[in-house]
Design an enzyme around this catalytic site. Structure first.
Site, PDB file in Angstrom:
ATOM      1  N   GLY A 120       0.719  -1.205  -0.067  1.00 20.11           N
ATOM      2  CA  GLY A 120      -0.061   0.025  -0.095  1.00 20.11           C
ATOM      3  C   GLY A 120       0.856   1.268  -0.038  1.00 20.11           C
ATOM      4  N   ARG A 131      13.236  10.280  -2.744  1.00 21.60           N
ATOM      5  CA  ARG A 131      14.017  11.530  -2.891  1.00 21.60           C
ATOM      6  C   ARG A 131      15.540  11.213  -2.043  1.00 21.60           C
ATOM      7  NH1 ARG A 131      14.372  15.987  -0.316  1.00 21.60           N
ATOM      8  NH2 ARG A 131      14.898  17.976  -1.235  1.00 21.60           N
ATOM      9  N   ARG A 158      18.953  10.985  -3.814  1.00 22.95           N
ATOM     10  CA  ARG A 158      20.060  12.082  -3.898  1.00 22.95           C
ATOM     11  C   ARG A 158      21.259  11.612  -2.776  1.00 22.95           C
ATOM     12  NH1 ARG A 158      16.340  17.539  -4.428  1.00 22.95           N
ATOM     13  NH2 ARG A 158      16.040  17.054  -6.638  1.00 22.95           N
ATOM     14  N   ARG A 187       0.978  -4.956  -5.731  1.00 24.33           N
ATOM     15  CA  ARG A 187       0.979  -6.317  -4.619  1.00 24.33           C
ATOM     16  C   ARG A 187       1.278  -7.273  -5.908  1.00 24.33           C
ATOM     17  NH1 ARG A 187      -3.239  -3.323  -1.361  1.00 24.33           N
ATOM     18  NH2 ARG A 187      -2.094  -2.917   0.334  1.00 24.33           N
ATOM     19  N   GLY A 240       5.492  -2.528   3.712  1.00 25.05           N
ATOM     20  CA  GLY A 240       5.226  -3.023   4.960  1.00 25.05           C
ATOM     21  C   GLY A 240       5.901  -4.233   5.034  1.00 25.05           C
ATOM     22  N   ASP A 241       5.211  -5.026   6.143  1.00 20.23           N
ATOM     23  CA  ASP A 241       6.050  -6.365   6.356  1.00 20.23           C
ATOM     24  C   ASP A 241       6.045  -7.315   5.565  1.00 20.23           C
ATOM     25  OD1 ASP A 241       3.363  -6.684   6.957  1.00 20.23           O
ATOM     26  OD2 ASP A 241       3.800  -7.301   9.024  1.00 20.23           O
ATOM     27  N   SER A 253       6.258  -6.652   2.221  1.00 18.74           N
ATOM     28  CA  SER A 253       7.417  -5.989   1.594  1.00 18.74           C
ATOM     29  C   SER A 253       8.729  -6.618   1.974  1.00 18.74           C
ATOM     30  CB  SER A 253       7.407  -4.722   0.998  1.00 18.74           C
ATOM     31  OG  SER A 253       6.174  -4.220   0.528  1.00 18.74           O
ATOM     32  N   THR A 304       4.269   2.444   5.806  1.00 16.77           N
ATOM     33  CA  THR A 304       2.787   2.214   6.060  1.00 16.77           C
ATOM     34  C   THR A 304       2.397   3.067   6.846  1.00 16.77           C
ATOM     35  OG1 THR A 304       1.535   0.436   6.640  1.00 16.77           O
ATOM     36  CG2 THR A 304       3.418   0.536   7.633  1.00 16.77           C
ATOM     37  N   ILE A 305       0.871   3.360   6.583  1.00 13.55           N
ATOM     38  CA  ILE A 305       0.141   4.202   7.524  1.00 13.55           C
ATOM     39  C   ILE A 305      -0.247   3.546   8.814  1.00 13.55           C
ATOM     40  CG2 ILE A 305      -0.847   5.645   5.442  1.00 13.55           C
ATOM     41  CD1 ILE A 305      -3.439   4.287   6.101  1.00 13.55           C
ATOM     42  N   ASP A 306      -0.202   2.130   8.980  1.00 12.36           N
ATOM     43  CA  ASP A 306      -0.710   1.540   9.854  1.00 12.36           C
ATOM     44  C   ASP A 306       0.107   1.539  11.195  1.00 12.36           C
ATOM     45  OD1 ASP A 306      -2.733   0.926   8.118  1.00 12.36           O
ATOM     46  OD2 ASP A 306      -1.636  -1.099   7.463  1.00 12.36           O
ATOM     47  N   ASP A 330       2.051  -0.691  11.972  1.00 14.24           N
ATOM     48  CA  ASP A 330       1.995  -1.985  12.543  1.00 14.24           C
ATOM     49  C   ASP A 330       3.278  -2.759  12.283  1.00 14.24           C
ATOM     50  OD1 ASP A 330       1.782  -2.143   9.958  1.00 14.24           O
ATOM     51  OD2 ASP A 330       0.264  -3.627   9.761  1.00 14.24           O
ATOM     52  N   ARG A 371      -5.621  -1.638   9.231  1.00 13.97           N
ATOM     53  CA  ARG A 371      -5.675  -3.226   9.109  1.00 13.97           C
ATOM     54  C   ARG A 371      -5.983  -4.011  10.278  1.00 13.97           C
ATOM     55  NH1 ARG A 371      -3.287  -6.027   4.252  1.00 13.97           N
ATOM     56  NH2 ARG A 371      -2.208  -4.034   3.769  1.00 13.97           N
ATOM     57  N   LYS A 377     -24.006  15.909  28.087  1.00 15.09           N
ATOM     58  CA  LYS A 377     -23.242  15.680  26.982  1.00 15.09           C
ATOM     59  C   LYS A 377     -24.279  15.542  25.655  1.00 15.09           C
ATOM     60  CE  LYS A 377     -18.921  15.155  24.820  1.00 15.09           C
ATOM     61  NZ  LYS A 377     -17.708  14.917  25.210  1.00 15.09           N
ATOM     62  N   ARG A 385     -24.889   8.495  12.837  1.00 18.49           N
ATOM     63  CA  ARG A 385     -24.538   8.207  11.659  1.00 18.49           C
ATOM     64  C   ARG A 385     -22.945   7.807  11.445  1.00 18.49           C
ATOM     65  NH1 ARG A 385     -28.738   9.499  10.880  1.00 18.49           N
ATOM     66  NH2 ARG A 385     -29.571  11.615   9.495  1.00 18.49           N
TER      67      ARG A 385
HETATM   68  P1  ADP Z   1       2.962  -4.413   2.747  1.00 18.92           P
HETATM   69  O1  ADP Z   1       4.249  -4.616   2.319  1.00 18.92           O
HETATM   70  O2  ADP Z   1       2.378  -3.324   2.678  1.00 18.92           O
HETATM   71  O3  ADP Z   1       2.585  -5.354   4.070  1.00 18.92           O
HETATM   72  P2  ADP Z   1       1.543  -6.806   1.487  1.00 18.92           P
HETATM   73  O4  ADP Z   1       1.606  -7.791   2.714  1.00 18.92           O
HETATM   74  O5  ADP Z   1       0.646  -6.807   0.324  1.00 18.92           O
HETATM   75  O6  ADP Z   1       1.900  -5.396   1.549  1.00 18.92           O
HETATM   76  O7  ADP Z   1       3.082  -7.118   0.540  1.00 18.92           O
HETATM   77  C1  ADP Z   1       3.406  -6.564  -0.657  1.00 18.92           C
HETATM   78  C2  ADP Z   1       4.397  -7.396  -1.373  1.00 18.92           C
HETATM   79  O8  ADP Z   1       5.257  -8.280  -0.769  1.00 18.92           O
HETATM   80  C3  ADP Z   1       3.342  -8.667  -2.050  1.00 18.92           C
HETATM   81  O9  ADP Z   1       2.529  -8.276  -2.929  1.00 18.92           O
HETATM   82  C4  ADP Z   1       4.372  -9.690  -2.386  1.00 18.92           C
HETATM   83  O10 ADP Z   1       4.902  -9.220  -3.703  1.00 18.92           O
HETATM   84  C5  ADP Z   1       5.531  -9.396  -1.386  1.00 18.92           C
HETATM   85  N1  ADP Z   1       5.551 -10.220  -0.354  1.00 18.92           N
HETATM   86  C6  ADP Z   1       4.527 -10.434   0.810  1.00 18.92           C
HETATM   87  N2  ADP Z   1       4.830 -11.693   1.522  1.00 18.92           N
HETATM   88  C7  ADP Z   1       5.881 -12.139   0.792  1.00 18.92           C
HETATM   89  C8  ADP Z   1       6.261 -13.423   1.133  1.00 18.92           C
HETATM   90  N3  ADP Z   1       6.309 -14.113   2.249  1.00 18.92           N
HETATM   91  N4  ADP Z   1       7.685 -13.769   0.420  1.00 18.92           N
HETATM   92  C9  ADP Z   1       8.001 -13.145  -0.598  1.00 18.92           C
HETATM   93  N5  ADP Z   1       7.282 -11.752  -1.144  1.00 18.92           N
HETATM   94  C10 ADP Z   1       6.279 -11.417  -0.321  1.00 18.92           C
HETATM   95  O1  F6P Z   2      -1.596  -0.972   4.894  1.00 16.57           O
HETATM   96  C1  F6P Z   2      -2.379   0.154   4.676  1.00 16.57           C
HETATM   97  C2  F6P Z   2      -4.112  -0.007   4.393  1.00 16.57           C
HETATM   98  O2  F6P Z   2      -4.434   1.353   3.808  1.00 16.57           O
HETATM   99  C3  F6P Z   2      -4.647  -0.504   5.422  1.00 16.57           C
HETATM  100  O3  F6P Z   2      -4.949   0.583   6.584  1.00 16.57           O
HETATM  101  C4  F6P Z   2      -6.015  -1.095   5.014  1.00 16.57           C
HETATM  102  O4  F6P Z   2      -6.453  -2.040   5.648  1.00 16.57           O
HETATM  103  C5  F6P Z   2      -5.601  -1.689   3.560  1.00 16.57           C
HETATM  104  O5  F6P Z   2      -4.119  -0.892   3.245  1.00 16.57           O
HETATM  105  C6  F6P Z   2      -6.136  -1.153   2.342  1.00 16.57           C
HETATM  106  O6  F6P Z   2      -5.738  -1.901   1.235  1.00 16.57           O
HETATM  107  P1  F6P Z   2      -6.268  -1.563  -0.254  1.00 16.57           P
HETATM  108  O7  F6P Z   2      -5.619  -0.241  -0.647  1.00 16.57           O
HETATM  109  O8  F6P Z   2      -5.925  -2.721  -1.158  1.00 16.57           O
HETATM  110  O9  F6P Z   2      -7.782  -1.458  -0.046  1.00 16.57           O
END
Ligand code: ADP
Ligand code: F6P
Length: 335
Positions: free
Chosen positions: A16, A26, A30, A77, A107-108, A110, A130-132, A134, A176, A223, A253
């Site tokens: 993401g 950048r 650089r 992805r 993120g993790d 990647s 990642t914005i999360d 996490d 997430r 309140k 809402r």
């Molecule tokens: P994020 O990096 O934000 O956590 P994803 O979990 O979607 O997002 O992972 C991003 C990309 O990293 C995946 O689309 C894939 O290409 C790669 N990836 C994720 N898990 C694995 C893994 N176990 N082994 C190799 N590549 C991975």
């Molecule tokens: O990991 C960033 C994030 O925006 C999460 O907060 C959310 O659950 C997810 O990605 C949404 O993913 P997508 O852009 O595939 O809808």
């Protein structure tokens, strides 16, 4: 760490997008140029690497990008990258293009991909994008600060309407499976309830009963509006709003903030931290670092082995949560 002189590095963004990924890119470009290296950009993450969407980058390629959200390198992805034979192919493509150092911003998921490439001999350093928030090995992730500020501003606006109409508002934020965005926004906007997955036992009726009780209690104290910040990991915001309205008789809402939290101009904090992390990654590669993740802990930029970083865990701070609850409570009348 093995020490091998590098001359060309590449950078990619994966998973993401997050505000200030451009600031990190950048800084990679650089800093690398300033250190006398050649720089390549890989478009669309691992997917672009496999398709050899590789471009030369110079200082101008990243001009006027620090203030922009999204990622100029695009992101994607790539499910097939989880296959060992595909990872092998990617490592060979890196060698073919003379890439002897790679910076992966994501993120993790990647990081797992980055670890595989490192094991196949491509010197790789990952940055937490990642914005999360996490990622266990770091107190800061690229984009979190901007996302929280974006959500906070949106909640402030919704709160105006909630106050005018004397309503309840359930506002769902991203994250997430993590509740950091919700907790931070909740504190920053004075929310009456903050619902996060880390403290959600899966029993929605129980959770909603506690929220309803809190609303009725604070109504009785005078309140006239209520903000419930709900993390997407808890979810069910529309149904929750309906059930709160039915149980309290107060108009309720739901608003799901969605992808607006991923975009926009990064905050100063995100621009500066992302810039520092980008530079750190390059210098780490130059020193021979590989299979590393960059983090920020106790006021310092640090780095960890990717597998060790992935095995770490972290949790929401109970004290922060307790204070959020105290601060969101209506103590007297007309609060
Ligand atoms: P994020 O990096 O934000 O956590 P994803 O979990 O979607 O997002 O992972 C991003 C990309 O990293 C995946 O689309 C894939 O290409 C790669 N990836 C994720 N898990 C694995 C893994 N176990 N082994 C190799 N590549 C991975
Ligand atoms: O990991 C960033 C994030 O925006 C999460 O907060 C959310 O659950 C997810 O990605 C949404 O993913 P997508 O852009 O595939 O809808």
């Amino acid at each position: 760490m093995e020490s091998k002189k590098i001359s060309t590095i590449a950078v990619l963004t994966s998973g993401g997008d997050a505000p200030a990924m451009n600031a990190a890119t950048r800084a990679v470009v650089r800093t690398a140029l300033a250190r006398g290296l050649k720089v390549k950009g890989i478009k669309r993450g691992y997917s672009g690497l496999l398709k050899e969407e590789i471009i030369d980058m110079d200082s101008k390629s990243v001009s006027n990008t620090i203030s922009h959200g999204g990622t100029i390198l695009y992101t994607a992805r790539c499910e097939e990258f989880k296959k060992p034979e595909v990872q092998q192919e990617a490592a060979e493509i890196c060698r073919k293009h003379g890439i002897d150092g790679l910076v992966v911003i994501g993120g993790d998921g990647s990081f797992r991909g980055a670890g595989k490439l490192a094991a196949l001999g491509v010197n790789t350093v990952a940055l937490p994008g990642t914005i999360d928030l996490d990622i266990a090995c770091t107190e800061y992730t690229i984009g979190f600060d901007t996302a929280v500020n974006t959500a906070m501003e949106a909640i402030d606006k919704i709160k105006d309407t909630s106050m005018s109409h004397e309503r309840c508002s359930v506002i769902e934020v991203m994250g997430r499976d993590a509740g950091y965005i919700a907790l931070w926004c909740g504190i920053a906007t004075g929310a009456e309830n903050i619902l996060i997955p880390e403290r959600f036992d899966g029993n929605l009726p129980n959770t909603e009963s506690a929220v309803i009780e809190n609303i009725l209690r604070s109504r009785a104290k005078g309140k006239n509006h209520h903000i419930i910040v709900n993390a997407e990991g808890v979810g069910h915001s529309y149904g929750m709003a309906k059930r709160i309205e039915a149980a309290t008789g107060i108009e309720t809402r739901a608003t799901i903030l969605g992808h607006m939290q991923r975009g926009g101009n990064p905050t100063a904090k995100d621009r500066v931290y992302a810039s520092m992390m980008g530079a750190y990654a390059v210098d780490l590669l130059i020193k021979g670092g590989t299979n590393r993740v960059v983090g920020y802990k106790h006021g310092e930029y640090v780095d960890f082995d990717i597998e060790e970083a992935l095995a770490m865990t972290k949790d929401i701070d109970d004290y922060q949560l307790e204070i959020a609850e105290i601060l969101g409570k209506t103590m007297g009348t007309n609060a």
